[in-house]
Design a protein around this motif. Structure first.
Motif, PDB file in Angstrom:
ATOM      1  N   UNK A  95      95.418   4.635  10.939  1.00 45.08           N
ATOM      2  CA  UNK A  95      94.790   5.901  11.286  1.00 45.08           C
ATOM      3  C   UNK A  95      94.092   5.821  12.622  1.00 45.08           C
ATOM      4  N   UNK A  96      93.287   6.831  12.909  1.00 42.92           N
ATOM      5  CA  UNK A  96      92.528   6.918  14.148  1.00 42.92           C
ATOM      6  C   UNK A  96      91.078   7.238  13.827  1.00 42.92           C
ATOM      7  N   UNK A  97      90.168   6.575  14.535  1.00 40.12           N
ATOM      8  CA  UNK A  97      88.743   6.849  14.392  1.00 40.12           C
ATOM      9  C   UNK A  97      88.315   7.752  15.546  1.00 40.12           C
ATOM     10  N   UNK A  98      87.775   8.913  15.202  1.00 43.39           N
ATOM     11  CA  UNK A  98      87.324   9.881  16.212  1.00 43.39           C
ATOM     12  C   UNK A  98      85.925  10.382  15.863  1.00 43.39           C
ATOM     13  N   UNK A  99      85.251  10.908  16.876  1.00 44.00           N
ATOM     14  CA  UNK A  99      84.055  11.697  16.611  1.00 44.00           C
ATOM     15  C   UNK A  99      84.510  13.066  16.132  1.00 44.00           C
ATOM     16  N   UNK A 100      83.766  13.626  15.189  1.00 43.65           N
ATOM     17  CA  UNK A 100      84.113  14.930  14.657  1.00 43.65           C
ATOM     18  C   UNK A 100      84.166  15.957  15.783  1.00 43.65           C
ATOM     19  N   UNK A 101      85.204  16.776  15.785  1.00 42.91           N
ATOM     20  CA  UNK A 101      85.433  17.831  16.774  1.00 42.91           C
ATOM     21  C   UNK A 101      85.700  17.274  18.170  1.00 42.91           C
ATOM     22  N   UNK A 102      86.094  16.005  18.273  1.00 43.61           N
ATOM     23  CA  UNK A 102      86.489  15.407  19.551  1.00 43.61           C
ATOM     24  C   UNK A 102      87.919  14.918  19.432  1.00 43.61           C
ATOM     25  N   UNK A 103      88.689  15.080  20.484  1.00 41.07           N
ATOM     26  CA  UNK A 103      90.110  14.722  20.433  1.00 41.07           C
ATOM     27  C   UNK A 103      90.355  13.249  20.718  1.00 41.07           C
ATOM     28  N   UNK A 104      89.504  12.627  21.523  1.00 40.50           N
ATOM     29  CA  UNK A 104      89.761  11.247  21.900  1.00 40.50           C
ATOM     30  C   UNK A 104      89.328  10.286  20.800  1.00 40.50           C
ATOM     31  N   UNK A 105      90.103   9.210  20.643  1.00 37.15           N
ATOM     32  CA  UNK A 105      89.766   8.192  19.668  1.00 37.15           C
ATOM     33  C   UNK A 105      88.663   7.285  20.189  1.00 37.15           C
ATOM     34  N   UNK A 106      88.006   6.593  19.263  1.00 36.11           N
ATOM     35  CA  UNK A 106      86.918   5.689  19.610  1.00 36.11           C
ATOM     36  C   UNK A 106      87.441   4.251  19.621  1.00 36.11           C
ATOM     37  N   UNK A 107      87.405   3.631  20.790  1.00 38.27           N
ATOM     38  CA  UNK A 107      87.962   2.291  20.954  1.00 38.27           C
ATOM     39  C   UNK A 107      86.928   1.205  20.657  1.00 38.27           C
ATOM     40  N   UNK A 108      87.434  -0.017  20.482  1.00 36.20           N
ATOM     41  CA  UNK A 108      86.601  -1.211  20.306  1.00 36.20           C
ATOM     42  C   UNK A 108      85.636  -1.105  19.127  1.00 36.20           C
ATOM     43  N   UNK A 109      86.105  -0.492  18.059  1.00 32.70           N
ATOM     44  CA  UNK A 109      85.343  -0.445  16.822  1.00 32.70           C
ATOM     45  C   UNK A 109      86.014  -1.327  15.779  1.00 32.70           C
ATOM     46  N   UNK A 110      85.230  -1.871  14.871  1.00 28.12           N
ATOM     47  CA  UNK A 110      85.779  -2.649  13.760  1.00 28.12           C
ATOM     48  C   UNK A 110      85.725  -1.799  12.501  1.00 28.12           C
ATOM     49  N   UNK A 111      86.890  -1.578  11.911  1.00 29.86           N
ATOM     50  CA  UNK A 111      87.006  -0.774  10.701  1.00 29.86           C
ATOM     51  C   UNK A 111      87.164  -1.713   9.512  1.00 29.86           C
ATOM     52  N   UNK A 112      86.308  -1.539   8.508  1.00 27.10           N
ATOM     53  CA  UNK A 112      86.366  -2.365   7.310  1.00 27.10           C
ATOM     54  C   UNK A 112      86.624  -1.489   6.088  1.00 27.10           C
ATOM     55  N   UNK A 113      87.540  -1.920   5.237  1.00 22.15           N
ATOM     56  CA  UNK A 113      87.859  -1.200   4.004  1.00 22.15           C
ATOM     57  C   UNK A 113      87.347  -2.003   2.816  1.00 22.15           C
ATOM     58  N   UNK A 114      86.741  -1.307   1.838  1.00 18.15           N
ATOM     59  CA  UNK A 114      86.158  -1.954   0.666  1.00 18.15           C
ATOM     60  C   UNK A 114      86.751  -1.385  -0.616  1.00 18.15           C
ATOM     61  N   UNK A 115      86.881  -2.250  -1.603  1.00 18.64           N
ATOM     62  CA  UNK A 115      87.332  -1.868  -2.937  1.00 18.64           C
ATOM     63  C   UNK A 115      86.119  -1.432  -3.751  1.00 18.64           C
TER      64      UNK A 115
END
Length: 284
Positions: free
Chosen positions: A155-175
């Motif tokens: 997927x893509x991480x964005x600020x709400x109502x902004x078109x550009x994605x947010x770079x250099x972020x670490x996304x973690x998924x949890x069960x």
């Protein structure tokens, strides 16, 4: 005369996102004389692969022309010698031993017939060159991943109502079943991420709810970091929402972060800090 076939084998995760078949084995066979005529090679690019039995693979061994291992981007190069102009169709199969995130683990071996095509050969010096690409449909790839007990979330991480994605972020998924980290990934320059995990990351509760046609998977929620700073986290209850329960082996989740989640810290720090932690998501 030398023949050179180059190309790429990948799989759809979503309509606009793919992953390469890292370290898969590609085999090219001579025709058996029973190939149907009138097949347009373009028709095979998005057709689902057909699974082969061990007996079927063994029966084709005498017709094996060349084989190679795909690299980390799914690219390959195959060469062989042929005395005459090669105009026959070629059979292309793929052999899988594990998924990319299971490197070093020799799992079950599965074989698939990709297509039977006549490459468009172009003469270059003392050799003929052709290119070939194949993309496995997401429905087929999801089932193959399910067979290996693995998941990929993109997927893509964005600020709400902004078109550009947010770079250099670490996304973690949890069960949510045990609040254990399943996997993490960094966003690229466009804010895109691909996160992978397997059954070994699931040690307790499995969701008993699954979407039609999908294997049962974990119920997940996310946290997002910039370096070591937590900038966004979801309420674990988010994992009970549609699209988060029993996630399919191939799943797309776009994370939209409210603008209030960020503020620029005054003074010399100049870093990001958390001011809000409610999530908004879009799932395709």
């Amino acid at each position: 005369m030398c023949y050179l076939l180059i190309g790429n084998i990948s799989a759809f995760i979503s309509d606009d996102c793919t992953e390469p078949l890292v370290n898969a084995r590609l085999r090219v066979y001579l025709p058996d004389g029973r190939c149907p005529t009138g097949n347009d090679p373009k028709n095979y690019i998005y057709n689902g692969p057909g699974q082969l039995t061990s007996a079927q693979v063994e029966a084709k061994q005498e017709r094996l022309l060349a084989e190679t291992t795909l690299d980390e981007r799914g690219n390959f190069t195959l060469t062989w010698e042929q005395l005459h102009l090669f105009t026959e169709p070629l059979e292309l199969d793929i052999s899988l031993h594990h998924m990319p995130e299971q490197a070093g683990i020799r799992g079950i071996v599965s074989n698939y017939h990709l297509s039977t095509v006549v490459p468009h050969w172009t003469r270059s010096g003392q050799r003929y060159v052709a290119a070939y690409a194949y993309v496995i449909p997401v429905e087929c790839w999801s089932q193959i991943r399910a067979n290996y007990g693995t998941w990929i979330i993109a997927g893509t991480v964005r600020r709400l109502q902004a078109s550009e994605g947010q770079s250099q972020l670490r996304v973690e998924a949890y069960n949510v079943g045990n609040h254990r980290l399943l996997g993490c990934a960094r966003t690229d320059d466009q804010g895109k991420y691909q996160l992978r995990f397997s059954k070994k990351e699931l040690t307790s509760k499995w969701s008993t709810v699954s979407e039609p046609g999908h294997e049962n998977g974990p119920d997940i929620y996310f946290k997002v970091y910039r370096d070591k700073q937590l900038v966004w986290e979801e309420d674990p209850a988010t994992a009970m929402m549609p699209g988060r329960r029993s996630v399919a082996p191939c799943t797309t989740i776009n994370i939209n972060i409210r603008e209030s989640a960020f503020r620029k810290t005054p003074g010399w720090l100049g870093s990001w800090a958390v001011t809000g932690r409610k999530s908004s998501l879009v799932r395709h």
